[in-house]
Write a protein that holds these residues in place. Structure first.
Motif, mmCIF file in Angstrom:
data_model
loop_
_atom_site.group_PDB
_atom_site.id
_atom_site.type_symbol
_atom_site.label_atom_id
_atom_site.label_comp_id
_atom_site.label_asym_id
_atom_site.label_seq_id
_atom_site.Cartn_x
_atom_site.Cartn_y
_atom_site.Cartn_z
ATOM 1 N N MET A 1 1.006 -1.280 -0.034
ATOM 2 C CA MET A 1 0.135 -0.037 0.156
ATOM 3 C C MET A 1 0.936 1.531 -0.023
ATOM 4 S SD MET A 1 -2.895 -1.233 -0.169
ATOM 5 C CE MET A 1 -4.022 0.456 -0.025
ATOM 6 N N THR A 2 1.999 1.025 -0.310
ATOM 7 C CA THR A 2 2.947 2.245 -0.611
ATOM 8 C C THR A 2 2.856 2.811 -2.050
ATOM 9 O OG1 THR A 2 4.993 0.954 -1.275
ATOM 10 C CG2 THR A 2 4.430 1.338 1.249
ATOM 11 N N GLU A 3 2.231 2.498 -2.995
ATOM 12 C CA GLU A 3 2.112 2.819 -4.095
ATOM 13 C C GLU A 3 1.326 4.142 -4.377
ATOM 14 O OE1 GLU A 3 4.220 1.927 -6.562
ATOM 15 O OE2 GLU A 3 5.022 0.666 -5.201
ATOM 16 N N VAL A 4 1.281 5.002 -5.245
ATOM 17 C CA VAL A 4 0.399 6.165 -5.680
ATOM 18 C C VAL A 4 -0.433 5.544 -6.550
ATOM 19 C CG1 VAL A 4 0.308 8.387 -6.247
ATOM 20 C CG2 VAL A 4 2.310 7.993 -4.777
ATOM 21 N N ALA A 5 -1.533 5.136 -6.115
ATOM 22 C CA ALA A 5 -2.650 4.460 -6.908
ATOM 23 C C ALA A 5 -3.907 4.577 -6.648
ATOM 24 C CB ALA A 5 -2.136 2.930 -7.211
ATOM 25 N N ALA A 6 -4.902 4.821 -7.666
ATOM 26 C CA ALA A 6 -6.276 4.950 -7.470
ATOM 27 C C ALA A 6 -6.694 6.209 -6.549
ATOM 28 C CB ALA A 6 -6.966 3.869 -7.099
ATOM 29 N N THR B 1 1.002 10.670 0.678
ATOM 30 C CA THR B 1 1.123 11.173 1.886
ATOM 31 C C THR B 1 0.423 10.330 2.766
ATOM 32 O OG1 THR B 1 0.851 13.621 1.155
ATOM 33 C CG2 THR B 1 -0.027 13.183 3.260
ATOM 34 N N CYS B 2 -0.331 9.352 2.371
ATOM 35 C CA CYS B 2 -1.094 8.448 3.152
ATOM 36 C C CYS B 2 -0.365 7.118 3.117
ATOM 37 C CB CYS B 2 -2.427 8.362 2.814
ATOM 38 S SG CYS B 2 -3.588 9.543 2.767
ATOM 39 N N ALA B 3 -0.265 6.525 1.823
ATOM 40 C CA ALA B 3 0.433 5.354 1.523
ATOM 41 C C ALA B 3 1.894 5.187 1.990
ATOM 42 C CB ALA B 3 0.166 4.798 0.224
ATOM 43 N N GLY B 4 2.572 6.366 2.132
ATOM 44 C CA GLY B 4 3.994 6.372 2.102
ATOM 45 C C GLY B 4 4.250 5.949 3.611
ATOM 46 N N VAL B 5 3.553 6.273 4.263
ATOM 47 C CA VAL B 5 3.603 5.608 5.779
ATOM 48 C C VAL B 5 3.909 4.248 6.013
ATOM 49 C CG1 VAL B 5 2.781 5.840 7.985
ATOM 50 C CG2 VAL B 5 2.350 7.595 6.710
ATOM 51 N N GLY B 6 3.446 3.415 5.177
ATOM 52 C CA GLY B 6 3.590 1.899 5.302
ATOM 53 C C GLY B 6 2.545 1.136 4.861
ATOM 54 N N GLN C 1 -3.347 3.932 14.637
ATOM 55 C CA GLN C 1 -2.657 5.248 15.294
ATOM 56 C C GLN C 1 -2.822 6.204 14.147
ATOM 57 O OE1 GLN C 1 1.007 4.889 17.007
ATOM 58 N NE2 GLN C 1 0.923 7.308 17.865
ATOM 59 N N ARG C 2 -3.041 5.884 12.906
ATOM 60 C CA ARG C 2 -3.052 6.904 11.880
ATOM 61 C C ARG C 2 -4.428 6.605 11.129
ATOM 62 N NH1 ARG C 2 1.850 3.926 11.748
ATOM 63 N NH2 ARG C 2 3.696 5.353 12.198
ATOM 64 N N VAL C 3 -4.886 8.001 10.560
ATOM 65 C CA VAL C 3 -6.181 7.810 9.925
ATOM 66 C C VAL C 3 -5.859 8.870 8.561
ATOM 67 C CG1 VAL C 3 -8.467 8.650 10.036
ATOM 68 C CG2 VAL C 3 -7.185 7.843 12.059
ATOM 69 N N CYS C 4 -6.336 8.228 7.403
ATOM 70 C CA CYS C 4 -6.282 8.955 6.120
ATOM 71 C C CYS C 4 -7.468 8.983 5.494
ATOM 72 C CB CYS C 4 -5.255 8.268 5.237
ATOM 73 S SG CYS C 4 -4.621 9.259 3.833
ATOM 74 N N GLY C 5 -7.814 10.158 4.795
ATOM 75 C CA GLY C 5 -9.056 9.969 3.921
ATOM 76 C C GLY C 5 -9.322 11.329 3.499
ATOM 77 N N TRP D 1 -6.745 14.737 0.100
ATOM 78 C CA TRP D 1 -6.488 13.797 1.112
ATOM 79 C C TRP D 1 -5.761 14.477 2.475
ATOM 80 C CZ3 TRP D 1 -7.875 8.612 0.679
ATOM 81 C CH2 TRP D 1 -7.974 8.180 -0.321
ATOM 82 N N PHE D 2 -6.443 13.839 3.489
ATOM 83 C CA PHE D 2 -5.849 14.427 4.916
ATOM 84 C C PHE D 2 -5.207 13.109 5.308
ATOM 85 C CE2 PHE D 2 -9.877 12.554 6.631
ATOM 86 C CZ PHE D 2 -9.106 11.959 7.839
ATOM 87 N N TYR D 3 -3.939 13.637 6.234
ATOM 88 C CA TYR D 3 -3.195 12.429 6.960
ATOM 89 C C TYR D 3 -3.223 12.731 8.384
ATOM 90 C CZ TYR D 3 0.375 9.823 9.021
ATOM 91 O OH TYR D 3 1.173 8.922 9.748
#
Length: 317
Positions: A89-94, A99-104, A159-163, A279-281
């Motif tokens: 889930m570290t790819e920039v896709a869809a 910012t979200c997916a780069g966390v892990g 611990q992390r929320v993205c949306g 998106w927010f993170y």
């Protein structure tokens, strides 16, 4: 004839070995939805399926050939529990930005509301349609009110929320003015917009606010010119705020031409400057298993002004 069969077998075996090697490094390297099982993803994949348990998946302009060894498991389970495969889930896709997916890896989706594609509103919100556009709104037609819905985390620790969210302005809006002049708290109608919280007592995650105009006005977003009302202390900078109209409004008007919080249409303000929008993170102060609550709030009665929501997508990690 036997030689032909042998050649074909060698080719297929070689392809299968290559596919397995790819899977060991790049399994599920595609815009997956982490709350769904791999089997669901496999069944919905528009690409062709070849050989039992193997299939093509799309990753931008390229295609990666990978296996379906772990059908029935969520991507989170695969990410946490397998030795040679993982959910990338570290790819920039869809639209799931870095910012979200780069966390892990291992993000799990808990909300995917999209009224624009014919979906329904969650329990606690009211679905309505005007001029062919459908949206979710506060249940009551009265003023000074919120309507709440809750998204289950299935007791998963995060611990992390993205949306992201998308909405529209109807009539007038006053952003965070309600907090400043009305003494509202996080439990009340402190914003014309959408409040994202967790826990009891409520703890703030993110707010999507709707200001009066993009141009100068008293009741604007804090990021817009002319505003004198800042965000509440419990919100701080963890918000997006936008208006659906530039310098005037009608209480009966629906401003569908300028969607809110999409990083577009902020003519004279700084409200679209954040490069991560829409998106927010947010990283919370500690881990929790709380469900996440979303409330649509407003000051005016519906006839005078309201915030209309047609998209809300939330992920936890």
């Amino acid at each position: 004839m036997l030689s032909v069969i042998f050649i074909i077998t060698v080719i297929l075996t070689k392809e299968l070995v290559m596919a397995t090697e790819q899977c060991s490094k790049y399994q599920f390297k595609s815009p997956f939805y982490p709350g769904e099982s791999c089997e669901d993803i496999y069944n919905k994949n528009p690409e062709s399926h070849e050989w039992s348990g193997y299939y093509w998946i799309t990753n931008g302009p390229s295609r990666v050939y990978c296996g379906m060894t772990y059908t029935g498991s969520s991507c989170l389970n695969i990410y946490n529990g397998t030795q040679w495969t993982f959910c990338n889930m570290t790819e920039v896709a869809a639209g799931f930005i870095s910012t979200c997916a780069g966390v892990g890896g291992g993000w799990r989706r808990i909300s995917n509301i999209d009224i624009s594609t014919g979906g329904g509103c969650p329990s606690g919100w009211r679905k309505d349609t005007y001029s062919g556009v459908s949206f979710c709104r506060v249940v009551s037609d009265g003023s000074h009110t919120c309507s709440s819905t809750t998204f289950s985390t299935n007791s998963i620790s995060y611990q992390r929320v993205c949306g992201r969210a998308r909405g529209y302005q109807k009539g007038g809006a006053v952003a965070f003015t309600l907090y400043s002049i009305g003494g509202q708290t996080i439990d009340g109608y402190y914003v014309d917009g959408l409040s994202i919280t967790h826990g009891n007592p409520r703890q703030h995650i993110w707010t999507f606010a709707n200001g009066q105009f993009d141009n100068s006005h008293l009741y604007n977003c804090p990021c817009a010119p002319g505003s004198v009302y800042p965000s509440p202390p419990f919100v701080g900078t963890n918000y997006y705020c936008e208006s659906g109209t530039n310098n005037t409004y009608s209480t009966s008007a629906y401003y569908f031409n300028d969607p809110l919080w999409d990083r577009s249409g902020c003519i004279t303000s700084n409200c679209c400057d954040n490069p991560t929008q829409p998106w927010f993170y947010r990283e919370l102060s500690g881990t929790t298993t709380d469900d996440i609550e979303a409330r649509i709030c407003r000051e005016h009665g519906f006839a005078t002004g309201s915030v209309l929501i047609d998209q809300l997508e939330l992920y936890i990690l």
